[in-house]
Every structure is written in C-alpha cells, then in structure tokens.
Scaffold this motif. Structure first.
Motif, PDB file in Angstrom:
ATOM      1  N   ILE A  78       0.841  -1.209   0.000  1.00 26.38           N
ATOM      2  CA  ILE A  78       0.000   0.000   0.000  1.00 26.38           C
ATOM      3  C   ILE A  78       0.871   1.251   0.000  1.00 26.38           C
ATOM      4  O   ILE A  78       0.626   2.197  -0.760  1.00 26.38           O
ATOM      5  CB  ILE A  78      -0.946   0.004   1.217  1.00 26.38           C
ATOM      6  CG1 ILE A  78      -2.020  -1.080   1.054  1.00 26.38           C
ATOM      7  CG2 ILE A  78      -1.600   1.373   1.397  1.00 26.38           C
ATOM      8  CD1 ILE A  78      -2.846  -1.328   2.310  1.00 26.38           C
ATOM      9  N   GLN A  79       1.907   1.264   0.840  1.00 25.19           N
ATOM     10  CA  GLN A  79       2.782   2.442   0.914  1.00 25.19           C
ATOM     11  C   GLN A  79       3.401   2.743  -0.448  1.00 25.19           C
ATOM     12  O   GLN A  79       3.534   3.910  -0.845  1.00 25.19           O
ATOM     13  CB  GLN A  79       3.875   2.220   1.953  1.00 25.19           C
ATOM     14  CG  GLN A  79       4.853   3.380   2.079  1.00 25.19           C
ATOM     15  CD  GLN A  79       4.185   4.673   2.533  1.00 25.19           C
ATOM     16  OE1 GLN A  79       3.788   4.806   3.670  1.00 25.19           O
ATOM     17  NE2 GLN A  79       4.059   5.634   1.618  1.00 25.19           N
ATOM     18  N   ASN A  80       3.799   1.705  -1.171  1.00 16.07           N
ATOM     19  CA  ASN A  80       4.354   1.913  -2.512  1.00 16.07           C
ATOM     20  C   ASN A  80       3.368   2.638  -3.415  1.00 16.07           C
ATOM     21  O   ASN A  80       3.738   3.573  -4.138  1.00 16.07           O
ATOM     22  CB  ASN A  80       4.737   0.571  -3.144  1.00 16.07           C
ATOM     23  CG  ASN A  80       6.086   0.069  -2.658  1.00 16.07           C
ATOM     24  OD1 ASN A  80       6.904   0.838  -2.172  1.00 16.07           O
ATOM     25  ND2 ASN A  80       6.308  -1.219  -2.787  1.00 16.07           N
ATOM     26  N   PHE A  81       2.120   2.197  -3.404  1.00 12.52           N
ATOM     27  CA  PHE A  81       1.117   2.820  -4.272  1.00 12.52           C
ATOM     28  C   PHE A  81       0.807   4.259  -3.833  1.00 12.52           C
ATOM     29  O   PHE A  81       0.561   5.125  -4.680  1.00 12.52           O
ATOM     30  CB  PHE A  81      -0.161   1.982  -4.308  1.00 12.52           C
ATOM     31  CG  PHE A  81      -0.065   0.789  -5.203  1.00 12.52           C
ATOM     32  CD1 PHE A  81      -0.076   0.930  -6.582  1.00 12.52           C
ATOM     33  CD2 PHE A  81       0.046  -0.491  -4.678  1.00 12.52           C
ATOM     34  CE1 PHE A  81       0.033  -0.165  -7.412  1.00 12.52           C
ATOM     35  CE2 PHE A  81       0.155  -1.599  -5.500  1.00 12.52           C
ATOM     36  CZ  PHE A  81       0.148  -1.441  -6.874  1.00 12.52           C
ATOM     37  N   LEU A  82       0.817   4.513  -2.543  1.00 17.38           N
ATOM     38  CA  LEU A  82       0.599   5.885  -2.067  1.00 17.38           C
ATOM     39  C   LEU A  82       1.710   6.805  -2.581  1.00 17.38           C
ATOM     40  O   LEU A  82       1.457   7.951  -2.980  1.00 17.38           O
ATOM     41  CB  LEU A  82       0.539   5.917  -0.543  1.00 17.38           C
ATOM     42  CG  LEU A  82      -0.621   5.154   0.113  1.00 17.38           C
ATOM     43  CD1 LEU A  82      -0.539   5.272   1.630  1.00 17.38           C
ATOM     44  CD2 LEU A  82      -1.970   5.649  -0.383  1.00 17.38           C
ATOM     45  N   ASN A  83       2.935   6.307  -2.591  1.00 17.94           N
ATOM     46  CA  ASN A  83       4.052   7.077  -3.140  1.00 17.94           C
ATOM     47  C   ASN A  83       3.875   7.312  -4.640  1.00 17.94           C
ATOM     48  O   ASN A  83       4.149   8.404  -5.153  1.00 17.94           O
ATOM     49  CB  ASN A  83       5.379   6.362  -2.882  1.00 17.94           C
ATOM     50  CG  ASN A  83       5.796   6.382  -1.421  1.00 17.94           C
ATOM     51  OD1 ASN A  83       5.332   7.210  -0.650  1.00 17.94           O
ATOM     52  ND2 ASN A  83       6.660   5.468  -1.036  1.00 17.94           N
ATOM     53  N   ASP A  84       3.420   6.278  -5.336  1.00 18.16           N
ATOM     54  CA  ASP A  84       3.197   6.387  -6.785  1.00 18.16           C
ATOM     55  C   ASP A  84       2.165   7.466  -7.094  1.00 18.16           C
ATOM     56  O   ASP A  84       2.336   8.259  -8.030  1.00 18.16           O
ATOM     57  CB  ASP A  84       2.718   5.049  -7.362  1.00 18.16           C
ATOM     58  CG  ASP A  84       3.787   3.976  -7.327  1.00 18.16           C
ATOM     59  OD1 ASP A  84       4.968   4.313  -7.560  1.00 18.16           O
ATOM     60  OD2 ASP A  84       3.453   2.808  -7.065  1.00 18.16           O
ATOM     61  N   ILE A  85       1.095   7.471  -6.327  1.00 16.94           N
ATOM     62  CA  ILE A  85       0.028   8.456  -6.541  1.00 16.94           C
ATOM     63  C   ILE A  85       0.563   9.868  -6.340  1.00 16.94           C
ATOM     64  O   ILE A  85       0.328  10.760  -7.165  1.00 16.94           O
ATOM     65  CB  ILE A  85      -1.155   8.183  -5.589  1.00 16.94           C
ATOM     66  CG1 ILE A  85      -1.842   6.864  -5.963  1.00 16.94           C
ATOM     67  CG2 ILE A  85      -2.165   9.332  -5.633  1.00 16.94           C
ATOM     68  CD1 ILE A  85      -2.741   6.320  -4.865  1.00 16.94           C
ATOM     69  N   ASN A  86       1.288  10.082  -5.264  1.00 15.64           N
ATOM     70  CA  ASN A  86       1.870  11.402  -4.992  1.00 15.64           C
ATOM     71  C   ASN A  86       2.793  11.837  -6.126  1.00 15.64           C
ATOM     72  O   ASN A  86       2.780  13.000  -6.556  1.00 15.64           O
ATOM     73  CB  ASN A  86       2.656  11.388  -3.678  1.00 15.64           C
ATOM     74  CG  ASN A  86       1.749  11.324  -2.465  1.00 15.64           C
ATOM     75  OD1 ASN A  86       0.582  11.694  -2.538  1.00 15.64           O
ATOM     76  ND2 ASN A  86       2.265  10.851  -1.351  1.00 15.64           N
TER      77      ASN A  86
END
Length: 460
Positions: free
Chosen positions: A168-176
C-alpha cells in the motif's frame, strides 16, 4: 511492439483505456484540439467568431473523408497535412481558419498529452480499485502470522497484513509522484513553428493560455517543441508504478510455489495451465505483470538519447517519443489491470503461513530472546550468547528450546514456560497488526479520494 498479451488480456475490463490507443481516438483528439484552438482564437479576436462557430459545428470525426485523406497522404508524404486539408474542406468557408497560426506538433503534442491525461485518469481509477483490494487484504490478515524474510531467509515473524501494508505504501508514493507531475506534463503548446509565436505575435501567449484553460491543462511556459524532459519524467513515474505491481507479482509468483504454499492466484474452473500436464495451475496474472513491467523498464532509456537532439525541433525525436509514450501506456495498462485482478482474488493460505512461521522451531524468535537477555546483560553480550546457542541448534538435532534450556544462565533466569512463550512466532510480530490496520484505513481513504478526483473524464 506494445504490451505482451496472452489469453488473460481478453478477459479483463480495461476501463476504456485501450480505446485511446486507436486511430479513431487520435483523430478525435486532433479535431477536439483544433476546435478548442479556433474557439480560443475567436474569443480573443484573432479570428472571426462566426468562423469558430462554424468550425465547432462541422468539425466532427463522422464528417471526415478518410479516403480523400489517404489519397492526399500518398501525394504529399506528410502525416498531418492530409488531416488539416480534409478538416478544412469539411468546414467549408470557415475552413480557412483551421490550424491558423500553429504548426503540426502544436496540435499533435497537445492532443497526445490530452490523451495521456485521460489514460492517466483511468489509471488512477484502476489504482483506486487496487487500493480497495489491498485495504481488505491488510485488514483481514492483520493477525495472520507468517515468516518475515530477508536475503531469502527467515528473519523475524510478521503478519501478512503488514506485508500488504508495505504494498500500500508503494502505491501511495506512486500516486503522490504522478499527481505532482501533472502540472509539468499535461501542457498545451500553441507556440507556432519554433515556439516563439512568430505567426500570432502578442496574441500567441494569450491563445496558448486560453487553450490550456479550456482543455483543463497548463500552458507550456515556452512552447518549445524540443523540450521533452517532462515526458521522460512521466515515463519514469510509470516505471516506478510498475515496480509496485511487479513486487506483488514477484512475491505471489514465488510464494505460490508448492514448497511455500502461502498464497495462490485466483483460479477459474476450465482454465488450462499446460497442454501436457493436466494438473498444472500457472500464475498467469503474475507472469504477465512481471514480463510487461520488465519490458517497460527499458523504454525510457531511448528517450534520454532522443531528448538531446539539437535545434528547436527534430522529427526523429518526435517520432521516437510518440512510439515510446504509446508503448509505455500499453505496457502499464496490462500491468495495472492484471494487478487489480490479482489483488482482488488473491487466495491467502493462513494455515500454511503459520506452519512456515514455525518451521525453524523458534529460531526466528532469537532476537526476542536476545532482547530479553539484553535487559540484564546488555546487547553485545546477549547477542554473543544467543548467537552461539542459535548456531548450535542449527548444526545439531536438538530443538532450539532444548538448547536454550541447556544454558545455565537462561535456565536460571527464565522458566521453561517463559522460554516457550518467547519462541512462539505470534508473540513477536512487533507492530505488524497495528501497521496493517493503519494502512488499510489509509488505502481506503486514498481510494475514495481518487474516485472523487478523477471521476470527471473526457470522452472524445
């Protein structure tokens, strides 16, 4: 060559993404931008208002004579002029104001970035679904004990929910990262032949700003056709997004092996894994994610070389960037769609995870024992003691608990029951459960935000 496809490709809902890779979408976007340009020019008094209204009325994909366009193409040998000529004829007298004061790349690049923006919105919607899936996985497995692994070997126990929290943290970084790029990437560039507004003069910057506003984009500060760094930046961001999916696929691919048996892909009755081995169930979703992601990683490399071409524009660079951007989008589409289906239907084998967590008979909890001893002897002395005992257990047939109890200091300091408790994997998962719940909530919140922010999508 675009994405790598297999039978799974045909079964996945694409959220309307693949339409944007078609010639129809390309022509519709060209028309759309030409109409917006005419409307903007008329609004600022650069062309007659009557002409802009006529162009808006007649400039339709359905009105284009594609046979005539092909005939002109064979004669003039230019990829965009035939379209302009046919579109101008379609608009009658107002056609003389079609493509007024701009050059091919102004329309093509702006419409290309418009299409990429629309694809990007749909990517965000797929990511929102992936986050929904991961939120459920993290919450339902917040207490599912399994081995944590470093360098391919058991480290300390974790929960599967904690592992999912990392995804999840990876995807949150991707979105940002992707959102931060939007203002630099999705730009209009109505600057004329070299970007200096030679034909439109003082009207030029105003027209460029108004076109951008109507397209819900940003105006390129200097609409130079040879500025490409923002495109490379976007492709790099797509590569990093793909790594988030690739990581999940790699873990599923590896830990679905029978010797691990911790997870497995969703299986649908009737799916065949081998033409000769009837029992085979292959990780079809994961293999497609891995293959397409790894192909994607090499795409931006060519862009770096092409971005340094001299002078104010270069057709070889334009041609290459068009191909690289399209290939990147096709590859990421395949990666994201497969990841959504994989995370939605992932089978978690909790019993097998628990068995694997116990496979070393408590050795994985050596740090736990060491830290208890360190409270009395200090970290260095405790590490030396437990290291020797752990290596003894590794190299003998004695169980780890028996080896610990054979040590006089440990036997006198802790009861048998206390040592037994220290060796239980579920007693040493740190904050795995809390982190899993925390990031499950974060994933759900971000998913809902994405659905709100990107629900407004353009249909050509």
């Amino acid at each position: 060559m675009g994405a790598l496809y297999d039978s799974k490709t045909k079964t996945m809902f694409d959220h309307g993404v693949r339409y944007f890779f078609t010639d129809e979408a390309k022509y519709r976007s060209w028309i759309y931008v030409e109409v917006i340009l005419a409307q903007s020019q008329a609004e600022l008094g650069y062309i007659p208002d009557k002409a802009a209204k006529e162009i808006t009325k007649k400039a339709k994909y359905e009105n284009l004579d594609f046979k005539q366009m092909e005939h002109i193409y064979e004669r003039v040998g230019h990829g965009f002029v035939p379209f302009v000529k046919v579109l101008a004829d379609t608009c009658g007298e107002a056609g003389k104001y079609i493509h007024y004061g701009v050059t091919t790349q102004n329309i093509q690049q702006t419409s290309e970035l418009l299409i990429i923006r629309e694809v990007d919105k749909r990517f965000m919607m797929v990511i929102s679904e992936i986050l929904d899936n991961l939120a459920k996985l993290a919450a339902s497995n917040s207490n599912t004990v399994m081995p944590g692994r470093t360098h391919g070997k058991h480290a300390v126990p974790i929960t599967f929910g904690f592992k999912v929290a990392g995804w999840i943290q990876n995807f949150l970084n991707d979105i940002n990262r992707l959102q931060e790029l939007e203002s630099r990437v999705f730009n209009s560039m109505m600057g004329g032949a070299v970007g200096a507004y030679n034909s439109m003069g003082e009207y030029g910057p105003k027209i460029n700003r108004l076109v951008a506003k109507k397209l819900d984009m940003k105006p390129m500060p200097i609409p130079l056709r040879n500025i490409s760094a923002q495109k490379i930046e976007y492709m790099n961001a797509l590569c990093l997004l793909a790594t988030s999916c690739d990581r999940i696929a790699q873990e599923v691919y590896a830990t679905s092996i029978e010797e691990y048996g911790e997870v497995s892909e969703p299986f649908f009755h009737g799916t065949i894994g081998s033409s000769t081995m009837p029992h085979k169930i292959n990780p079809k979703l994961s293999k497609g994610i891995i293959a397409n992601a790894q192909k994607l990683y090499s795409v931006p490399v060519s862009a770096y070389y092409s971005s340094t071409r001299p002078f104010e524009a270069d057709s070889s660079s334009n041609m290459l960037f068009d191909g690289l951007l399209n290939e990147s989008l096709e590859l990421v589409t395949e990666v994201l769609l497969r990841t959504e289906e994989l995370t939605r239907g992932l089978q978690v084998h909790k019993t097998k995870m628990d068995q694997n967590a116990h496979i070393n008979d408590g050795l994985d909890n050596s740090e736990y024992v060491m830290m208890k001893v360190a409270q009395k002897l200090g970290k260095d002395q405790a590490h030396s003691m437990i290291y020797k005992l752990a290596m003894e257990a590794e190299q003998s047939d004695e169980g780890y608990e028996d080896v610990l109890l054979s040590n006089e200091y440990l036997r006198n300091t802790f009861s048998k029951e206390e040592l037994e408790c220290m060796l239980k994997p579920e007693k040493y998962t740190g904050l795995s459960s809390e982190i899993a719940i925390e990031f499950s909530k974060k994933a759900k919140i971000e998913s809902d935000e994405l659905k709100k922010r990107y629900k407004k999508r353009l249909e050509f």
